[in-house]
Design an enzyme around this catalytic site. Structure first.
Site, PDB file in Angstrom:
ATOM      1  N   CYS A  25      41.060  44.976  35.847  1.00 15.82           N
ATOM      2  CA  CYS A  25      41.209  45.620  37.142  1.00 15.82           C
ATOM      3  C   CYS A  25      40.065  46.249  37.769  1.00 15.82           C
ATOM      4  O   CYS A  25      39.192  45.667  37.232  1.00 15.82           O
ATOM      5  CB  CYS A  25      42.407  45.529  37.576  1.00 15.82           C
ATOM      6  N   HIS A  78      45.759  42.506  34.396  1.00 14.67           N
ATOM      7  CA  HIS A  78      45.803  43.628  33.574  1.00 14.67           C
ATOM      8  C   HIS A  78      46.963  43.105  32.683  1.00 14.67           C
ATOM      9  O   HIS A  78      47.451  42.435  32.405  1.00 14.67           O
ATOM     10  CB  HIS A  78      47.757  44.267  34.922  1.00 14.67           C
ATOM     11  N   GLU A 100      48.606  45.178  30.662  1.00 15.19           N
ATOM     12  CA  GLU A 100      49.769  46.311  30.394  1.00 15.19           C
ATOM     13  C   GLU A 100      51.009  45.330  31.042  1.00 15.19           C
ATOM     14  O   GLU A 100      51.995  45.547  30.919  1.00 15.19           O
ATOM     15  CB  GLU A 100      49.063  47.428  30.628  1.00 15.19           C
TER      16      GLU A 100
END
Length: 215
Positions: free
Chosen positions: A79, A197, A199
């Site tokens: 990001c 992202h 994650e």
């Protein structure tokens, strides 16, 4: 051990949890003198480019990250962390980045959208895997980055951003579409960046994180 750069910007808990889910040890690092002890480094981030660079410079982390990248060890930005890898950004003026990948970061140009869309670009979107030429060990026989091992050529990840990178094709390992095609993943040898992202992207994102631990 994997170091996750802590410069007071980003959802660091989610990043640490994602590495734990794939069975990897990761810890926060805010001391530039400790960076070289890690085998891999992650530069996450949520927020504004100039604030992030200010934090990195004031702590000396900017030079420490550049030195780590020069060592040849795997470095991944996600990001805002991906955007910081570039030479410059136009967010709130003109600001210098880490300069690890040639190119700059620009705001989505809404005049190019084929129909009205909201900025920031937020939500699930498809990433289309590209091919690059790189030194042995960083790509497979098809020219796909090894960060995509076990993943299809097209899959969804989670995005939240108003700015995107513009760079040379030879560094682009992934593209996405929001009003027009934009760069969503990059690689220059050991330096890798994802605009989405990982994650926050469930199984596909966790696979990227797992692959990073094996590079």
């Amino acid at each position: 051990m994997i170091g996750v750069v802590d410069y007071r910007m980003g959802n660091l808990g989610s990043v640490l949890n994602a590495f734990a889910k794939v069975g990897a040890q990761a810890e926060l690092v805010s001391d530039p003198e400790r960076i070289q002890k890690y085998e891999r480094l992650v530069l996450p981030g949520v927020g504004a480019f100039p604030d992030a660079m200010s934090h990195l410079r004031s702590s000396g982390m900017d030079e420490a990250i550049r030195s780590f990248a020069a060592s040849g060890q795997p470095l991944m930005g996600t990001c805002l962390g991906m955007q910081l890898l570039f030479e410059a950004s136009e967010e709130f003026g003109e600001h210098e980045g880490l300069g690890l990948i040639p190119g700059r970061v620009v705001r989505f140009d809404e005049t190019k959208f084929d129909h009205p869309l909201k900025v920031p670009h937020m939500g699930w979107n498809e990433l289309f895997v590209g091919r690059i030429e790189a030194s042995e060990g960083w790509t497979d026989a098809e020219g796909r980055s090894r960060i995509f091992e076990g993943l299809p050529d097209e899959f969804y990840l989670y995005f939240v951003h108003s700015y995107h990178a513009v760079t040379e094709d030879r560094y682009v390992i992934g593209r996405s579409y929001y009003g027009y095609e934009f760069v969503s993943a990059v690689q220059r040898e050991n330096v890798i960046g994802f605009q989405p992202h990982p994650e926050k992207s469930h199984d596909h994102g966790l696979k990227i994180i797992e692959n990073f631990t094996k590079l």
